[in-house]
Design a protein around this motif. Structure first.
Motif, short mmCIF file in Angstrom:
data_model
loop_
_atom_site.label_atom_id
_atom_site.label_comp_id
_atom_site.label_asym_id
_atom_site.label_seq_id
_atom_site.Cartn_x
_atom_site.Cartn_y
_atom_site.Cartn_z
N MET A 1 74.97 19.59 32.17
CA MET A 1 74.54 18.25 32.57
C MET A 1 75.47 17.23 31.93
SD MET A 1 70.76 16.51 32.25
CE MET A 1 70.65 16.85 30.50
N SER A 2 75.93 16.25 32.68
CA SER A 2 76.85 15.25 32.15
C SER A 2 76.10 14.30 31.25
CB SER A 2 77.48 14.46 33.31
OG SER A 2 76.51 13.67 33.95
N ALA A 3 76.85 13.58 30.41
CA ALA A 3 76.23 12.64 29.46
C ALA A 3 75.51 11.53 30.22
CB ALA A 3 77.30 12.04 28.56
N ASP A 4 76.04 11.15 31.41
CA ASP A 4 75.42 10.08 32.18
C ASP A 4 74.06 10.47 32.72
OD1 ASP A 4 77.51 8.42 31.72
OD2 ASP A 4 78.57 8.90 33.59
N ASN A 5 73.82 11.77 32.88
CA ASN A 5 72.57 12.23 33.47
C ASN A 5 71.61 12.84 32.46
OD1 ASN A 5 73.11 11.42 36.06
ND2 ASN A 5 74.09 13.35 36.65
N ARG A 6 71.85 12.64 31.16
CA ARG A 6 70.91 13.15 30.18
C ARG A 6 69.58 12.40 30.36
NH1 ARG A 6 74.19 9.53 27.88
NH2 ARG A 6 73.35 7.97 26.44
N PHE A 7 68.50 13.06 29.96
CA PHE A 7 67.20 12.41 30.15
C PHE A 7 66.98 11.39 29.04
CE2 PHE A 7 62.92 11.41 30.77
CZ PHE A 7 62.69 11.64 32.11
N GLU A 8 67.08 10.14 29.39
CA GLU A 8 66.92 9.06 28.43
C GLU A 8 66.34 7.86 29.14
OE1 GLU A 8 69.71 6.06 25.73
OE2 GLU A 8 70.58 7.86 26.64
N PHE A 53 61.33 16.46 35.78
CA PHE A 53 62.75 16.13 35.71
C PHE A 53 63.35 16.52 34.36
CE2 PHE A 53 61.80 13.73 39.44
CZ PHE A 53 63.00 13.61 40.13
N SER A 54 62.59 16.38 33.28
CA SER A 54 63.13 16.70 31.96
C SER A 54 63.37 18.20 31.80
CB SER A 54 62.20 16.19 30.86
OG SER A 54 60.95 16.85 30.91
N GLU A 55 62.66 19.01 32.59
CA GLU A 55 62.81 20.46 32.49
C GLU A 55 63.74 21.02 33.57
OE1 GLU A 55 58.85 21.97 32.72
OE2 GLU A 55 58.41 21.56 30.61
N ASN A 56 64.14 20.20 34.54
CA ASN A 56 64.97 20.67 35.64
C ASN A 56 66.27 19.87 35.66
OD1 ASN A 56 66.17 21.28 38.16
ND2 ASN A 56 64.17 21.72 39.07
N THR A 57 67.30 20.41 35.01
CA THR A 57 68.57 19.71 34.89
C THR A 57 69.19 19.40 36.24
OG1 THR A 57 68.99 20.85 32.81
CG2 THR A 57 70.89 19.83 33.90
N LYS A 58 69.15 20.34 37.17
CA LYS A 58 69.76 20.15 38.49
C LYS A 58 69.05 19.03 39.25
CE LYS A 58 72.45 21.42 41.96
NZ LYS A 58 71.93 20.63 43.07
N LEU A 59 67.74 18.97 39.16
CA LEU A 59 66.98 17.94 39.85
C LEU A 59 67.35 16.56 39.33
CD1 LEU A 59 64.69 17.71 42.01
CD2 LEU A 59 63.08 17.57 40.09
N LEU A 60 67.49 16.44 38.02
CA LEU A 60 67.87 15.16 37.42
C LEU A 60 69.29 14.77 37.83
CD1 LEU A 60 66.96 12.88 35.52
CD2 LEU A 60 68.01 14.15 33.64
N LYS A 273 72.84 -1.55 36.36
CA LYS A 273 72.39 -0.20 36.71
C LYS A 273 73.44 0.87 36.42
CE LYS A 273 73.55 -0.27 41.67
NZ LYS A 273 72.98 -0.13 43.03
N GLU A 274 74.71 0.48 36.44
CA GLU A 274 75.76 1.47 36.16
C GLU A 274 75.74 1.89 34.69
OE1 GLU A 274 77.44 -2.61 35.54
OE2 GLU A 274 76.25 -1.62 37.10
N ASN A 275 75.11 1.10 33.83
CA ASN A 275 75.04 1.43 32.40
C ASN A 275 73.77 2.18 32.03
OD1 ASN A 275 77.49 0.04 31.96
ND2 ASN A 275 76.41 -1.90 31.74
N ARG A 276 72.90 2.40 32.99
CA ARG A 276 71.62 3.06 32.70
C ARG A 276 71.70 4.55 33.00
NH1 ARG A 276 67.55 -0.57 32.01
NH2 ARG A 276 67.92 -2.73 32.66
N PRO A 277 71.17 5.40 32.12
CA PRO A 277 71.16 6.85 32.39
C PRO A 277 70.17 7.20 33.49
CG PRO A 277 69.95 6.36 30.38
CD PRO A 277 70.58 5.07 30.82
N ALA A 278 70.31 8.39 34.06
CA ALA A 278 69.46 8.82 35.18
C ALA A 278 67.99 8.82 34.80
CB ALA A 278 69.89 10.21 35.65
N GLY A 279 67.66 9.20 33.57
CA GLY A 279 66.28 9.23 33.14
C GLY A 279 65.63 7.86 33.16
N ASP A 280 66.41 6.83 32.83
CA ASP A 280 65.88 5.48 32.86
C ASP A 280 65.67 5.01 34.29
OD1 ASP A 280 65.27 3.00 31.24
OD2 ASP A 280 66.77 2.19 32.61
N HIS A 281 66.61 5.37 35.18
CA HIS A 281 66.43 5.06 36.61
C HIS A 281 65.17 5.72 37.16
CE1 HIS A 281 69.99 2.72 37.41
NE2 HIS A 281 70.77 3.64 36.91
N LEU A 282 64.89 6.93 36.69
CA LEU A 282 63.70 7.64 37.17
C LEU A 282 62.44 6.83 36.84
CD1 LEU A 282 62.21 10.13 38.29
CD2 LEU A 282 62.28 11.06 35.97
#
Length: 289
Positions: A1-8, A53-60, A273-282
């Motif tokens: 998982m890339s750093a941009d898509n970590r759950f945060e 989402f936190s348990e499914n890396t591909k989904l995130l 939005k470009e500075n927000r990680p995927a978890g925050d967008h979720l």
């Protein structure tokens, strides 16, 4: 998982949203509830989706690759867990049995704002022409002086598109004009959560915003969802579904006029939005749903 898509998730306030260390305990509480009971509150609804989402890396990662918010929302709506959660939402109570007035009596206003020094800016009518708006990649948007500015010069006089009172002040301040309540205040007859100076303030606020939020105020305005949810809900309510539907294909290409009541000026505020990680967008997309 890339750093941009970590759950945060990023907090709306510094003290909010730690690392959800009690996630499992919250989910256990949800599991113990009868399956037929409606889900109440934001946290029980969000936690089950967050866990997915936190348990499914591909989904995130797949979610994070969606560029537009509309694409992210569509992605969420395809998931069974999200559909089930949304189906369980119930309004807390019916709205007050009142007819909203089209032109309610206006509550007493604050003192009139002072005039702009040197007259209005031609592009931004709420700014003085003593300043101009500039932007750069390093600084973002900022104001630059065009002439000498003296101490006490009024440079900005603006009216909010809408307003929102933070819930800790519901018992002490009027939801409409924000004044501190006196002894003869009026409770909302339905939700009993908010108060007003008098019937004039209640009728004005009910006509403008409270009729849309009264039945769901406990869901929209609570610490778990963050302070911004209520103001976002009021922005959408004020704009109205018909208007938003009519301009949906023009939102990205249109530009704000920065005049009173201009929705496009609100829509085009910088969202980073470009500075927000995927978890925050979720979290924010689920909040919107």
């Amino acid at each position: 998982m890339s750093a941009d898509n970590r759950f945060e998730e990023l907090p709306d306030e510094p003290e909010e949203l730690d690392d959800f260390a009690d996630l499992e305990a919250v989910l256990e509480d949800i599991k113990d509830e009868p399956s037929t009971a409606p889900v109440q509150g934001f946290l029980p609804m969000y936690m089950s989706v967050r866990k997915l989402f936190s348990e499914n890396t591909k989904l995130l990662e797949d979610f994070g690759e969606k560029e537009q918010y509309s694409e992210k929302i569509d992605f969420l709506l395809q998931l069974k867990e999200v559909k089930t959660t949304l189906e369980d939402i119930k309004t807390e109570r019916p709205n007050p049995d009142l007819k909203a007035e089209e032109n309610p009596t206006k509550a007493s206003e604050w003192k009139e704002a002072p005039p702009l020094a040197h007259g209005p800016n031609k592009n931004f009518p709420h700014l003085s022409k003593a300043v101009e708006v500039k932007s750069s990649k390093a600084e973002g948007r900022y104001l630059s002086a065009t002439m000498k500015i003296n101490p006490g010069d009024v440079l900005i006089v603006d009216k909010p598109y809408t307003t929102s009172l933070f819930s800790p002040h519901y018992e002490t301040h009027c939801l409409n004009c924000f004044r501190r309540l006196m002894d003869n205040f009026v409770d909302c007859p339905a939700c009993k959560k908010v108060r007003f100076c008098d019937n004039v303030c209640f009728e004005e606020c009910y006509s403008k915003t409270h009729r849309w939020e009264c039945s769901v105020i406990g869901l929209v305005d609570n610490e778990d969802i963050g302070r911004m949810a209520t103001i976002a809900y009021r922005i959408i309510s004020k704009a109205g579904f018909s208007y938003l539907q009519s301009v949906s294909d023009k939102l990205e290409s249109g530009s704000g006029t920065y005049s009173d009541g201009d929705y496009l000026s609100v829509y085009h505020q910088i969202d980073n939005k470009e500075n927000r990680p995927a978890g925050d967008h979720l979290k924010r997309c689920f909040t919107a749903l």
